[in-house]
Structure formats: C-alpha cells, structure tokens
Write an enzyme that holds these catalytic residues in place. Structure first.
Site, PDB file in Angstrom:
ATOM      1  N   THR A 251      42.844  34.464  42.549  1.00 37.49           N
ATOM      2  CA  THR A 251      42.757  34.546  44.001  1.00 37.49           C
ATOM      3  C   THR A 251      41.460  33.869  44.381  1.00 37.49           C
ATOM      4  OG1 THR A 251      43.850  36.703  44.043  1.00 37.49           O
ATOM      5  CG2 THR A 251      42.408  36.248  45.886  1.00 37.49           C
ATOM      6  N   VAL A 280      53.501  42.792  47.167  1.00 40.76           N
ATOM      7  CA  VAL A 280      52.290  42.464  47.924  1.00 40.76           C
ATOM      8  C   VAL A 280      51.099  43.055  47.185  1.00 40.76           C
ATOM      9  CG1 VAL A 280      51.071  42.866  50.093  1.00 40.76           C
ATOM     10  CG2 VAL A 280      53.510  42.335  50.123  1.00 40.76           C
ATOM     11  N   GLY A 281      50.080  42.242  46.978  1.00 49.68           N
ATOM     12  CA  GLY A 281      48.869  42.720  46.310  1.00 49.68           C
ATOM     13  C   GLY A 281      47.835  43.200  47.313  1.00 49.68           C
TER      14      GLY A 281
HETATM   15  N1  ASP Z   1      44.398  40.403  43.595  1.00 48.65           N
HETATM   16  C1  ASP Z   1      45.519  39.517  43.500  1.00 48.65           C
HETATM   17  C2  ASP Z   1      46.784  40.291  43.556  1.00 48.65           C
HETATM   18  O1  ASP Z   1      46.876  41.342  42.936  1.00 48.65           O
HETATM   19  C3  ASP Z   1      45.543  38.686  42.287  1.00 48.65           C
HETATM   20  C4  ASP Z   1      44.211  38.322  41.685  1.00 48.65           C
HETATM   21  O2  ASP Z   1      43.226  38.303  42.357  1.00 48.65           O
HETATM   22  O3  ASP Z   1      44.122  38.041  40.496  1.00 48.65           O
HETATM   23  O4  ASP Z   1      47.721  39.838  44.159  1.00 48.65           O
END
Ligand code: ASP
Length: 408
Positions: A251, A280-281
């Site tokens: 991200t 959804v994250g």
């Molecule tokens: N935080 C993001 C999600 O869980 C992915 C990431 O940052 O690695 O969608």
C-alpha cells in the site's frame, strides 16, 4: 532459557507496560523485552523537520519528494499527497497499488483509497473500486462532491464514471501471470493445472517441454511474454511463485504538514492479493488506514489490514499523540495493541506485518513496524523502512522503529 537477575528485572519492567488484555507467557515476555529495547533505542534518534514535511511508506520516496514540491509551490496539503501517491498508483511495477496491483481471486484488480483534509476536517474514500488507476482522486471526489464518506464496489465505479474517470483494464501481464500461477497452485483436483495424462512425445525437446508444462503451466505464458529473455522469464517465474505461495500486501500511505501547519493524508492500495471479491482492508476506512487531526497530527498504515481494523490503528496513533506521545511512541503503542491480540506470542505473530507512519504539528515524524525486518531469499535481513522528505527537501529512506526482532 537461562534468565539472569538483571534480565529478570528488565523483563518485569517491560511486562508492566503491556495492556491488561495481554496474556503474558514466557515467550511473550521475551518479545516484550525486545519491544522495550527497540523503543528505547529508536527514540534516541527521533526525527524532527521544519515544514513542509511529507512522510510515507517505503515505496513512497518519489511520492514524498513530489508532495513537498507541491507544498513549496503553494499547493494544498491534500493536493500534495495525492500528487505524490499518483506516481505510485500509475506505476505498473508497484504491484500493491493502483495500475499493476495484484488482483482478487477472479483476476480483477480492486482498489481501496481514502483521503483526509485536515484544515476542513473532511474525508472521502472508495473501496473495491474497479477500472480506475488513481482511486485516491476518486476518494477526493467523494469528499468534494458528496456528503458521504465511503462509496464501494459498483457504486464507486458508477460514481467514478459520473465524475469522468475512465474505465480501464488495470491488470498488467506480470500480474496476470502471477494470478494464473496462484490458481495452478490451489488444488490438484481442479482444472487449473496439468492434465492427468499426456502421452510422452518422442523427441527429447518435446519431453522436456511436457515435463515443464506439467510442473508449472504458467511457464508457457511467462516464456511467451519475455520472448526468449531467459533471465527475465526466470525472474518473473520466481516472483510469481513467491506471491502465489505467500500472498503479499502492500500500500502507500502519505501524510504531510505544510508551512501553515495544515495537515492532510492519503492511503491507497490494491489490498491483499487473491482476496475474495469485495474484501475491504484498512486503507479506505477512516481511523484504520488513515487518520488526520489538524490540531494534532496524522497517521497511516500498511500491512495486514484486518489487524489494523481490529485495533483502529491510525486513530489510536493520533489519539496517543493527542495525549502527549511522540509519533514514534504512539506508533509503537498502537502496534502493541496488534501484538496483544495474539497474546504477544511470537510464533503466532511471525506472519503478521503491520506498519504505522505518523507526524505531528511540531514536525516530529516516525515509522514503526511490528518486526525489525524480513529475510530476503539470500538470507539477508531487510530492515523495515519508511520514506520521508524532511525540511522541505528530497525524499529518502529511514529505518523504522519496531517491536520485535527476527533472528536468523
Ligand atoms: N493494508 C492493506 C490491506 O490490508 C494492504 C497492505 O498495506 O499491505 O488491504
């Protein structure tokens, strides 16, 4: 494990700092000791900057440089961070954000993003948005054109189309090969993989080819795509194998402070690779992947989104700063909430990767991670890092503070 007297004392002190919810086992005490060590060591080199300042995840060196340029030119903090992350969203080589992001289980790229504008105390976000390379801009449009905060899936796509965002294919050939490789590895019982019986061709070349195909059908795609460049092909296949077996996350979060001491932030991602469509994250959830309080500071996160949602991570970091913690201490304390959910058990936490980034109105900034780093294929420890462009200068990488140390 042998514990000498002074170590006993140290462990006791470290354990006292844990939330009451944590189950403290001998293993967790060791982990907490490391946490205390890390926090003490890292705060000796606290980072402070004059504005303008931009901070981001480690994939944002170009992004923070751009954000600071925009603020130098008199641009608004939110326009600055969005211009910064647009570079990464549009980069097909970053397969965790925007165009080129790894897709969901159906091979479709779905993006999540949120923005917060400190001076006007507003936010906007989109989740599971398809076909738009720059979801951060759509999140800003949600903030500017509606009184909603979060629009998802088809609604988000229709909203983006109404606002004039093109509907494009976001899947690059590399990401497609990785996705197909993942499908091949799922089960021997489904139809994605070698046919159970293929007669052996007579020629040795034909036999070699069938052997390769049986082992890994995506080899053929990668071979065709890299057109005889064996080194590139093998590199692509090694990467596809890695991401197929260990679905990566990734991200970009970017937060900024300008000379008027206004603050904004953005978080944008393609989320977890091979996710169930519609998953959804934390990134588009205000208070989880991003939070800004113009009177205090800003925070954002990357890593395992489900953990950040459980802990309301970014909001907690800003809340801790509001109560007087430095950005670094606030990030470490929010990470302790994540670790506490696992009873601080290092075995259970070994695959949990969470990073927080924070800055405050005084120009103090930090990045912190659960783990000090991860081991590369050659056995080298890759230290967790974050990016920042302090004192209105160019972006560079800094080592993140951390809770726990991975041992070789
Ligand atoms: N935080 C993001 C999600 O869980 C992915 C990431 O940052 O690695 O969608």
């Amino acid at each position: 494990m042998k514990v000498n007297k002074s170590r006993r004392k140290f462990l006791g002190r470290a354990a006292a700092g844990v939330t009451a919810a944590a189950i403290v086992t001998p293993r967790s005490l060791e982990a907490l000791a490391l946490g205390a060590q890390a926090a003490r060591g890292a705060s000796a080199q606290a980072h402070t900057s004059k504005p303008p300042l931009a901070v981001s995840s480690s994939n944002g060196v170009a992004a923070v440089t751009k954000a600071v340029e925009v603020m130098h030119a008199g641009g608004d903090t939110l326009d600055a961070v969005i211009a910064g992350v647009n570079i990464v969203e549009l980069d097909p080589k970053d397969n965790s954000v925007g165009y080129g992001g790894l897709p969901n289980e159906q091979g479709v790229v779905e993006l999540d993003a949120s923005v917060m504008h400190g001076p006007t105390r507003r936010a906007g976000a989109v989740a599971a948005l398809r076909g738009c390379k720059t979801p951060s801009k759509v999140a800003k449009a949600v903030m500017e054109h509606t009184d909603h905060i979060l629009i998802v899936a088809e609604g988000a796509r229709e909203f983006a189309t109404a606002l004039g965002f093109e509907d494009e294919n976001l899947l690059t050939e590399e990401s497609r090969i990785a996705w197909l490789r993942w499908k091949e590895t799922l089960s021997k019982e489904d139809k994605w993989g070698p046919s159970p019986y293929v007669p052996a061709p007579a020629s040795p070349a034909g036999q070699r080819r069938i052997a390769l195909e049986r082992e890994r059908p995506s080899f053929l795609l990668a071979d065709r795509y890299t057109g005889g460049n064996f080194e590139r092909r093998d590199e692509l296949l090694a990467w596809a194998d890695e991401v197929a077996h260990k679905p990566p996350t990734g991200t970009i979060n970017c937060i900024a402070l300008d000379a008027s001491l206004d603050i904004s932030g953005v978080t944008t991602t393609s989320g977890l690779a091979w996710k169930i469509p519609g998953r959804v994250g934390d990134s588009p959830l205000i208070g989880c992947g991003l939070y800004v309080d113009n009177e205090v500071g800003a925070a954002g996160s990357t890593g395992r989104g489900e953990e950040v949602i459980y802990s309301n991570g970014a909001h907690m970091v800003v809340e801790y700063m509001k109560r007087g913690s430095s950005p670094e201490q606030a990030c470490l304390d929010a990470l302790k909430l994540v670790a506490a959910r696992y009873g601080n058990d290092l075995d259970k936490l070994k695959d949990v990767d969470v990073n927080f980034y924070a800055l405050n109105k005084r120009g103090e900034f930090a990045g912190a991670a659960i783990w000090n780093g991860s081991f590369a294929r050659n056995g080298e420890l890759r230290r967790r890092q974050f990016a920042a462009a302090p004192d209105g200068g160019k972006g560079r990488l800094f080592e993140s503070a951390y809770l726990f140390e991975r041992k070789a």
